[in-house]
Scaffold this motif. Sequence first.
Motif, PDB file in Angstrom:
ATOM      1  N   THR A   1      10.936 -12.907  56.021  1.00 57.38           N
ATOM      2  CA  THR A   1      11.918 -13.412  55.182  1.00 57.38           C
ATOM      3  C   THR A   1      11.206 -14.207  53.805  1.00 57.38           C
ATOM      4  OG1 THR A   1      12.130 -16.047  55.997  1.00 57.38           O
ATOM      5  CG2 THR A   1      13.836 -14.971  56.719  1.00 57.38           C
TER       6      THR A   1
ATOM      7  N   SER B   1      20.075 -13.680  60.054  1.00 58.64           N
ATOM      8  CA  SER B   1      20.498 -13.048  58.318  1.00 58.64           C
ATOM      9  C   SER B   1      19.528 -12.486  56.802  1.00 58.64           C
ATOM     10  CB  SER B   1      21.947 -14.017  58.587  1.00 58.64           C
ATOM     11  OG  SER B   1      21.809 -15.162  57.410  1.00 58.64           O
ATOM     12  N   GLU B   2      19.404 -13.336  56.672  1.00 61.15           N
ATOM     13  CA  GLU B   2      18.597 -12.883  55.304  1.00 61.15           C
ATOM     14  C   GLU B   2      17.693 -11.492  55.412  1.00 61.15           C
ATOM     15  OE1 GLU B   2      15.646 -16.099  54.020  1.00 61.15           O
ATOM     16  OE2 GLU B   2      17.306 -17.240  54.327  1.00 61.15           O
TER      17      GLU B   2
ATOM     18  N   LYS C   1      18.295  -9.150  57.844  1.00 63.11           N
ATOM     19  CA  LYS C   1      19.234  -8.121  58.124  1.00 63.11           C
ATOM     20  C   LYS C   1      20.036  -7.926  56.173  1.00 63.11           C
ATOM     21  CE  LYS C   1      22.060  -8.267  61.546  1.00 63.11           C
ATOM     22  NZ  LYS C   1      23.005  -9.332  63.052  1.00 63.11           N
ATOM     23  N   ARG C   2      20.455  -8.891  55.603  1.00 58.85           N
ATOM     24  CA  ARG C   2      20.677  -8.918  53.780  1.00 58.85           C
ATOM     25  C   ARG C   2      19.874  -8.127  53.125  1.00 58.85           C
ATOM     26  NH1 ARG C   2      21.210 -14.108  51.619  1.00 58.85           N
ATOM     27  NH2 ARG C   2      22.234 -14.829  53.415  1.00 58.85           N
TER      28      ARG C   2
ATOM     29  N   ARG D   1      17.764  -5.150  54.055  1.00 54.55           N
ATOM     30  CA  ARG D   1      18.070  -3.982  54.858  1.00 54.55           C
ATOM     31  C   ARG D   1      16.688  -3.727  55.453  1.00 54.55           C
ATOM     32  NH1 ARG D   1      22.736  -2.183  53.519  1.00 54.55           N
ATOM     33  NH2 ARG D   1      23.587  -2.753  51.992  1.00 54.55           N
TER      34      ARG D   1
END
Lengths: 100, 464
Positions: free
Chosen positions: B164, B210-211, B213-214, B216
């Motif tokens: 991240t 989730s970050e 994932k966001r 990509r």
Amino acid sequence: MNNASPFLELESGPRVDITWDGKPLSLPDGANLAAALLACGIEVFRSTPVSGAPRGPFCMMGACFDCLVEIDGVTRQACMIEVKNGLDIKTINVPRAPNA
Amino acid sequence: MRKRDLVVIGAGPAGMAAAVLAAELGLDVTVLDEQVLPGGQIFRGVDRVSASRSKILGRDYTDGARLTQDLRQSRIKHFSGAVVWAIEENFRISFTHEGRGAQINADRILLATGALERPMPIPGWTLPGVMTAGAGQILLKQSGIVAQDAVLVGSGPFLYLIATQMVGAGTPPAAVIETQRLRDMIRATRHLGGALRGWPYLAKGLKMISEIKRARVPRYTGATQIAIEGEGKAAALTFIHKRQKKRVACKTVYLHHGVVPNTHAARSLGISHRWDAGQVSFVPELNPWGQSDVAGVFIAGDGAGIGGAKVAEYAGQLAALKVAEELNCISISHRNRVAVPLRRALAREMAVRPFLDAAYPPFEEALSPSDSTLVCRCEEVTAGDIRKYARLGCLGPNQTKAFARAGMGPCQGRYCGLTVTALLAEANGLSPDQTGYYRIRAPLKPVTLGELAAMDNMSEGPVD
Ligand SMILES: Cc1cc2nc3c(=O)[nH]c(=O)nc-3n(C[C@H](O)[C@H](O)[C@H](O)COP(=O)(O)OP(=O)(O)OC[C@H]3O[C@@H](n4cnc5c(N)ncnc54)[C@H](O)[C@@H]3O)c2cc1C
Ligand code: FES
């Protein structure tokens, strides 16, 4: 900054001149030497005394000794040194003598 | 030579918190740390970090400035760039500082030397371009440089943190390749009670995932047969995911499957260690104050067993209390009163650990590498060599050191010790405790003749 380097420098500051095996380089003043060399595209710091395999920084915390270079005739860990004007750095490529 | 009440080795959260409290309680404290700035690994470079980098690194990092500030303000003598290379019986500590050898004496010693990345011997891990994830993060924290085409490999929340941070820096990793499997997560649910007590950590972990994932960034879990390819430097990572062979081109590989206590200085003093099966590493034997079985020597922080920065801070303070009481600066009841909330906070922080240890175990293939994989980076000894010497009768690491030179190089076994113990234990059908670990002797770090000569000439002036 150097396009050949896999690393990107996020910030820039004053630079000083050093030599790397006689080749002039300009690195950020006071930066960590290993980081600065990586940022200017130097990835191989030395070769091993056993098989001659190339090595570069691995741990960046003074524990692995893969970043060894020679400065003023003394072997030093590049990741534990700051860039200073006029540093004369040599790579260490000495095979170990047989039976040593 | 004047004797300090307490010499703290290591200026990470454990060492800083201990030094600050001990000085507050009236002790004469000296801190030695080999880095140019205080902060340890987690708060590396926090006093010099730029505003933009602070944003990338987040509050958990910048909060460290609170500790470095306290360290500066109090009456503590702090030597930065001080590499400790010997601790002798009478507590004479030898170190190199500004190119000269120096020595100080201590009444009590606190080892706060932190953790090392768990060695991750996989094929190709010695190629230039392959680093520990911690190294990648140090490059960002300390120097503001980020890898542009990196893959992160291994297991544990630290991989999510650095991923991240790389996303935040505008250079997301090419992929995150994880080794933990679904069954690890299922097994970890046994510890869910503790995990829920440590829910802020879980919430942070989920947010980081989730970050990622966001942004990509491709994530693969349960990866096996991981190898790094490249001629002279890393060029690609290959692995098996869901029975399919994958290849990700990259220029940088960041490895991580946990951190382990840096027991080097403690072992050189002969402090007893035991195998901790949950943490899959050796930990020093300590009482609840961090006191070791060598009288006068305390250990706090990740060097005592992995607990993270907060635990390090509390444990450092507990050790400081005990030393202050022993040196008659505070009473036993004062000591105990202050210790109660510290112990409570420490237990709360530790609650999530069993869950994390089970959910993100070390990568099995790296605990027992294939025969051709190098385990000792310095002397280029393979796992096969170690197994061969086990067949010839070597029971412990000090024997394979003598025969195969594993652990003889400049890193003194820091990045092969646990692997060699594991390989020998496996081959001989013994436990890690029975197999043991390298005997560590001074100098802990190489000292040059010039540095020693400078020490001979040195009056006590600069240090005393
Ligand atoms: C590379 C790396 C990066 C990490 N990053 C994070 C992170 O971002 N977030 C997180 O939660 N956890 C991180 N960790 C885990 C980390 O270990 C703990 O969170 C925390 O830093 C532990 O604090 P500590 O005080 O026990 O030790 P540390 O912070 O590791 O401090 C130990 C200090 O001892 C010094 N030292 C060791 N040996 C000697 C010697 N012989 N002479 C002189 N000085 C010596 C070191 O220079 C170091 O400054 C990281 C670990 C590593 C190895
Ligand atoms: S990179 Fe490991 S010692 Fe410098």
